[in-house]
Structures are given as C-alpha cells and as structure tokens.
Design an enzyme around this catalytic site. Structure first.
Site, short mmCIF file in Angstrom:
data_model
loop_
_atom_site.label_atom_id
_atom_site.label_comp_id
_atom_site.label_asym_id
_atom_site.label_seq_id
_atom_site.Cartn_x
_atom_site.Cartn_y
_atom_site.Cartn_z
N ASP A 1 -112.04 -26.94 50.74
CA ASP A 1 -113.56 -25.95 50.78
C ASP A 1 -112.99 -25.07 52.94
O ASP A 1 -112.26 -24.20 53.25
CB ASP A 1 -114.31 -25.96 51.43
CG ASP A 1 -115.26 -26.53 49.84
OD1 ASP A 1 -115.02 -25.62 49.15
OD2 ASP A 1 -115.87 -27.14 49.55
N ASN B 1 -116.31 -15.05 48.31
CA ASN B 1 -115.60 -16.25 47.77
C ASN B 1 -116.97 -16.68 46.59
O ASN B 1 -117.51 -17.59 46.22
CB ASN B 1 -115.47 -17.27 48.64
CG ASN B 1 -116.89 -18.41 49.67
OD1 ASN B 1 -117.60 -17.12 49.44
ND2 ASN B 1 -117.04 -19.08 49.34
N GLY C 1 -94.33 -40.17 56.91
CA GLY C 1 -93.47 -39.94 57.47
C GLY C 1 -92.30 -41.25 57.38
O GLY C 1 -92.67 -42.20 56.27
N GLY C 2 -91.37 -40.70 57.69
CA GLY C 2 -89.78 -41.98 57.42
C GLY C 2 -91.10 -43.65 58.43
O GLY C 2 -89.66 -43.75 58.42
N GLN C 3 -91.46 -43.40 59.10
CA GLN C 3 -91.76 -44.51 60.34
C GLN C 3 -93.34 -45.19 59.18
O GLN C 3 -93.76 -44.91 59.41
CB GLN C 3 -92.04 -43.89 61.54
CG GLN C 3 -91.21 -42.48 61.71
CD GLN C 3 -89.92 -43.53 62.27
OE1 GLN C 3 -89.61 -44.60 63.05
NE2 GLN C 3 -88.57 -42.87 63.00
N GLN D 1 -119.00 -23.30 52.04
CA GLN D 1 -118.17 -23.87 52.79
C GLN D 1 -117.27 -23.22 52.84
O GLN D 1 -116.30 -22.56 54.38
CB GLN D 1 -117.83 -24.78 52.60
CG GLN D 1 -117.54 -25.73 53.97
CD GLN D 1 -116.44 -27.25 53.77
OE1 GLN D 1 -116.41 -27.88 54.51
NE2 GLN D 1 -117.82 -27.95 52.44
N LYS E 1 -115.68 -21.78 38.52
CA LYS E 1 -115.82 -22.29 39.14
C LYS E 1 -115.69 -23.62 39.70
O LYS E 1 -115.17 -24.35 39.09
CB LYS E 1 -117.01 -22.70 39.24
CG LYS E 1 -117.64 -21.05 39.03
CD LYS E 1 -119.88 -21.05 38.70
CE LYS E 1 -120.56 -19.52 38.08
NZ LYS E 1 -121.79 -19.37 38.88
N GLU F 1 -115.30 -28.29 46.22
CA GLU F 1 -114.66 -28.73 47.00
C GLU F 1 -113.61 -30.20 47.15
O GLU F 1 -112.28 -30.24 46.10
CB GLU F 1 -115.00 -29.79 48.27
CG GLU F 1 -114.26 -30.74 49.08
CD GLU F 1 -113.35 -29.89 49.32
OE1 GLU F 1 -113.41 -28.86 50.98
OE2 GLU F 1 -112.19 -30.78 50.08
N ARG G 1 -118.31 -7.21 39.39
CA ARG G 1 -120.22 -7.25 38.53
C ARG G 1 -120.90 -6.52 39.43
O ARG G 1 -122.00 -5.73 38.91
CB ARG G 1 -120.29 -8.63 38.05
CG ARG G 1 -119.23 -8.59 36.82
CD ARG G 1 -120.24 -10.45 35.89
NE ARG G 1 -120.97 -11.28 36.68
CZ ARG G 1 -119.36 -12.67 36.86
NH1 ARG G 1 -118.06 -11.96 36.31
NH2 ARG G 1 -119.87 -13.39 37.65
N1 COA Z 1 -127.52 -9.50 46.16
C1 COA Z 1 -128.47 -9.89 44.74
N2 COA Z 1 -126.95 -10.72 44.04
C2 COA Z 1 -125.94 -11.55 44.79
C3 COA Z 1 -125.88 -11.19 46.40
C4 COA Z 1 -127.00 -10.75 46.28
N3 COA Z 1 -126.45 -10.70 47.93
N4 COA Z 1 -125.19 -12.64 46.54
C5 COA Z 1 -124.35 -13.06 45.43
N5 COA Z 1 -125.24 -12.07 44.25
C6 COA Z 1 -125.16 -13.41 42.95
C7 COA Z 1 -123.44 -12.37 42.20
O1 COA Z 1 -123.68 -11.41 42.36
C8 COA Z 1 -123.54 -13.54 41.13
O2 COA Z 1 -124.00 -12.98 39.84
P1 COA Z 1 -123.59 -12.79 38.06
O3 COA Z 1 -123.06 -14.35 38.13
O4 COA Z 1 -124.41 -12.48 37.87
O5 COA Z 1 -122.19 -12.03 38.83
C9 COA Z 1 -124.65 -14.67 41.30
O6 COA Z 1 -125.05 -14.18 42.39
C10 COA Z 1 -123.93 -16.05 41.78
O7 COA Z 1 -122.31 -16.14 42.82
P2 COA Z 1 -121.55 -17.39 42.16
O8 COA Z 1 -120.94 -16.24 43.16
O9 COA Z 1 -121.36 -17.05 40.68
O10 COA Z 1 -122.20 -18.59 42.75
P3 COA Z 1 -122.69 -19.57 42.03
O11 COA Z 1 -123.50 -20.45 42.42
O12 COA Z 1 -122.90 -18.93 40.18
O13 COA Z 1 -121.41 -20.28 42.40
C11 COA Z 1 -119.02 -21.22 43.72
C12 COA Z 1 -120.90 -21.21 43.53
C13 COA Z 1 -118.60 -21.60 44.85
C14 COA Z 1 -118.67 -22.38 42.14
C15 COA Z 1 -118.53 -20.08 43.39
O14 COA Z 1 -119.00 -18.75 44.06
C16 COA Z 1 -117.02 -20.46 43.09
O15 COA Z 1 -116.07 -20.61 42.34
N6 COA Z 1 -116.64 -19.61 43.84
C17 COA Z 1 -115.25 -19.42 45.02
C18 COA Z 1 -114.81 -20.68 44.98
C19 COA Z 1 -115.08 -21.14 46.18
O16 COA Z 1 -115.27 -20.41 47.24
N7 COA Z 1 -115.06 -22.27 46.07
C20 COA Z 1 -115.89 -23.51 47.26
C21 COA Z 1 -117.34 -22.77 47.79
S1 COA Z 1 -117.60 -24.38 49.55
#
Ligand code: COA
Length: 427
Positions: free
Chosen positions: A169, A97, A248-250, A18, A137, A140, A105
């Site tokens: 988000d 994000n 607010g103050g109201q 999001q 990680k 929201e 990586r």
């Molecule tokens: N091709 C190959 N690999 C891909 C890819 C693609 N097109 N797109 C994503 N990936 C991989 C990433 O490289 C990552 O691999 P790694 O862990 O080996 O480095 C993997 O997919 C997972 O990505 P990640 O961002 O860790 O996703 P997740 O589902 O595990 O975590 C969140 C989700 C939202 C918790 C995390 O992305 C996060 O904390 N983001 C920052 C804060 C944020 O925006 N949070 C709110 C989200 S609404």
C-alpha cells in the site's frame, strides 16, 4: 525557504484506504492543495476502522490524510457529477485507487477528463497491471504475496510471511507520487496531461528486486551468502526464504542481546562486513580468527556462518542492544538495535527532525504520527491535522469553484452532497 515545493499544484483526491492516501498525503506535505472527495455520510472507510476513540476519526485515517481538505460529493448524482466536472477543470491531477472500472462507471473516463482538461494527469493505483488478474480487488497482503515478497520472507522451514512494513500500500503510494511529479514535470514541456498507473504487484516486485537477482544467480550455483549454503541444504529452483540473512554480499543476522528472549526486542542486527573483520574478532575476543585460514577470508567464513554468529551472539548477550551498538559503532562495525514502536515513539531525535510529530485533532486530541520522511532544504514542511468529513465543502464550492451562495444552496438541496435518507426503515 522558498515556500513549499508543490505550491500551486491542485490535486483532486479520489483515494481511500492506504495506498492512494499515502501518495496524496506526500503531495500535500510538499504544498499541493489536496481536495479529498468523499462519499457523503461515510467518507473514506478508514475513518471508522480500528477505532480507538469513540466518535473520533480513527488513527488509520488521521495518519494518512494530513494537510488535505475534505469535500463530500455523491459522484453518481447528476449535480455531484457537475461539481466533479468543475473540479476537474480546476485541478492539475486526479488521483484514485478505486477497484478496476469504478472510475469509468462514475462516468469519469480518461476521454471525458481529457476533454474537460487536457492538462490533467490521471494517476491510479490498481492491484495488478494489464493481464489475467487486472480486474481483481487487492489489499496490502495480497500484493505482498503476489509481488514476490512473501515467498522470500520468513524462515526456510516455515510458511511464507508478510512483513509489517506496508510495502504494497504505502510502497505503491510512494511510487505513484514519483509518477505524478514526473508527469507534472513532463507537462511543463508538452502542456499535456497523461495517465500514471502503479500496480501494487509491480511496486512490491520493484522493492523485492534483489530476490529476482538471486533467482537468476541460482542457475550458476548455490547462493553462498544464504545460511542454508553453510548448513549443506541444497537449493531448489526458486529463491528461498532467507530468514534474517543479509540481502547483500556481507553476511548479517539478528542476534540476542542482554534481556532476550524475555524482552521480545532485545536483539541487534549484526553485519560481519569484511573490511572490519579484524575489529569484530578483537571485540568478541577471538583475535586468533584474524589470521586462522579457517576464518580469515570471507570465502572461508561462508560455510561457517552459523558457528561464527553463535560466537558473536555469546558476546552480544552480555550487552544491552544499545551498549552493543555503542561499542560496535566505535569500530565502524555495521549494526542496528531492533527498535520497538514504543522506543521509536519516544525517540527525541526523530521528534526533532519532524519524522515523528505530535498532532492535535479537534475530536480525538493529541496523537503521534509519522511526518514527512523526505526532507527538502528549501521547502517548508508542516504537518496539519486531517480534515473532518466534508469540513471544507462550502469553502471549496465558493473559493475554488466560484459558486455563488444560491448555487451552493441548490446543489445542497439536490442531495448531491449529503447522505441519502435511510429508506429501509420506511419499507
Ligand atoms: N460517491 C458515490 N459512489 C462512490 C463514491 C462517491 N463519492 N466513492 C466511491 N464510490 C463507489 C464507487 O464508485 C464504487 O461503486 P461501483 O462498484 O458501483 O462502481 C464503490 O463505491 C466501491 O468502490 P471500490 O473501490 O470498489 O471499494 P471497495 O471497498 O469495494 O474495494 C479496494 C476496496 C481497496 C479493494 C478497491 O478499491 C481496490 O482494489 N483498489 C485498487 C487497489 C488498491 O488501492 N488497494 C489497496 C487499498 S489500500
């Protein structure tokens, strides 16, 4: 109108879920060419979350990804990396994000990107800024809790509460969009890109800044506009939860109207703004309160807010929320009905302004979405449906990157743009 404000800006959109998609959707609405890079076979995980129409992209996805193009690339495949490098050279901004460290990586470090394209702006949402939690990680509600919103939301005698508005988000996505256009503006002077970082904790705290204001006011005495002051309940050492008290103050509260509590939204927010106190007294049938020293001044009223709002509620309960709104508006008394999502979806004035729009989608049919809430007078704003997974892969490879048909075929055959075969069955 002179086209679209961000026409000519190209965004490499590596966002998912999001926060990031909110940001890039805004930029797309303003006319940027947003190229969403998705993992082959799966795409943005929200495509398949909270599915309502079987086989179609979810509303979760479609409502956050309008006006974008989609390309599928395995960012860890050598040929995928090559395509990404070419895209970096052709784009102005990379938005991501991922979890902390994920971009590095993939080999897409700031140094790598900056070397390929020194003008590129690299914009990121993370849960936390540098510090003890920077590797976490975050979703929201975690941001709402760690950014000071939850501890100050809800009623004093209940647990902390998260709000329905997605301030962690979508709120952080909005912050990031501002950071990006600001960096684009600075680039017109410097010619250089830069990194833009928005931590969700910071974004929420920014939106909760009045509560940090109150934290500091506590040192100098009780917070007199909070209901607990009038109730004689002492304050602790942190900003308390204030129920529906006005920030607010109201003084303000949510009051029952005709139909409550059976109708869960038959309520109105009512503010006893000082300049219209006389009008409030007349409307509710307490003209004596205008001159009674116990009620005549804001200071005198503060300890009696419960009594005052109970009396006002006796009046609001005789009216529907819309009748109350109409009467109070005549006297400039600030108020607002509690509108349900059903009422907002059906509101014709929001349809007229494009804040609520109906969008047609090839696999799910018509659905409602929130359009661009930011209106520019000299820039066209239109809402186009979200892309299907990989819908624009070929178009981007040929039109944006200039690859010839044979090269495209090579990249495709390498497996860089498609989902890997499921090997587990063979094993
Ligand atoms: N091709 C190959 N690999 C891909 C890819 C693609 N097109 N797109 C994503 N990936 C991989 C990433 O490289 C990552 O691999 P790694 O862990 O080996 O480095 C993997 O997919 C997972 O990505 P990640 O961002 O860790 O996703 P997740 O589902 O595990 O975590 C969140 C989700 C939202 C918790 C995390 O992305 C996060 O904390 N983001 C920052 C804060 C944020 O925006 N949070 C709110 C989200 S609404």
């Amino acid at each position: 109108m002179d086209g679209k404000a961000l026409q000519g800006v190209r965004i490499l959109d590596f966002t998912h879920v999001q926060s990031g998609p909110t940001c890039t959707q805004l930029l797309a609405w303003f006319g940027a060419d947003v190229i969403k890079v998705e993992r082959p076979g799966v795409g943005d995980i929200t495509r398949g979350q909270l599915v309502d129409v079987k086989g179609a992209d979810s509303l979760y996805f479609t409502m956050l990804n309008h006006n974008k193009r989609s390309i599928t690339i395995d960012s860890k495949h050598p040929q995928g990396k090559r395509v990404l490098d070419e895209l970096i050279k052709k784009c102005d901004v990379l938005v991501e994000n991922f979890a902390p460290g994920a971009l590095d990586r993939m080999g897409l470090t700031w140094e790598h990107i900056h070397k390929l394209n020194p003008r590129m702006i690299v914009a990121s949402v993370k849960g936390f800024g540098p510090g003890p939690y920077e590797d976490c990680k975050v979703y929201e509600n975690v941001a709402q809790c760690t950014g000071g919103s939850a501890s100050t939301t809800g009623f004093r005698d209940g647990p902390p509460l998260v709000t329905g508005a997605q301030i962690g988000d979508s709120g952080t996505g909005l912050h990031l969009a501002l950071g990006i256009v600001t960096a684009l503006y600075q680039r017109t002077r410097t010619g250089r890109g830069q990194k833009v970082l928005c931590a969700m904790q910071d974004g929420v705290l920014n939106l909760a800044r009045v509560k940090l204001r109150d934290q500091q006011r506590l040192k100098h005495g009780p917070l007199t506009e909070y209901s607990q002051y009038g109730e004689g309940i002492p304050f602790g050492d942190a900003t308390p939860r204030a129920g529906n008290d006005s920030g607010g103050g109201q003084p303000g509260r949510i009051l029952k109207c005709k139909g409550a509590p059976e109708d869960p939204n038959a309520y109105i927010y009512f503010i006893t703004q000082a300049p219209v106190w006389g009008e409030i007294c007349d409307v509710i049938g307490e003209p004596g309160w205008k001159t009674d020293p116990e009620f005549a001044t804001p200071k005198a009223r503060l300890p009696k807010l419960n009594q005052i709002f109970a009396r006002i509620e006796e009046w609001t309960m005789t009216k529907t929320k819309f009748e109350a709104m109409e009467i109070l508006n005549k006297f400039d008394i600030p108020c607002g009905p509690i509108l349900s999502m059903k009422e907002l979806a059906e509101d014709q004035s929001l349809r007229k302004t494009g804040t609520v729009v109906e969008v047609d989608h090839p696999t799910r049919g018509k659905y409602l979405s929130v359009g661009n809430p930011i209106k520019l007078s000299d820039s066209i704003s239109e809402v186009k449906r979200s892309p299907l997974l990989g819908e624009h892969t070929d178009e981007i490879l040929s039109d944006v990157l200039g690859f010839k048909a044979a090269e495209i075929a090579d990249i495709k055959n390498s497996g860089a743009l498609s989902a890997p075969e499921k090997k587990e069955k063979a094993a």
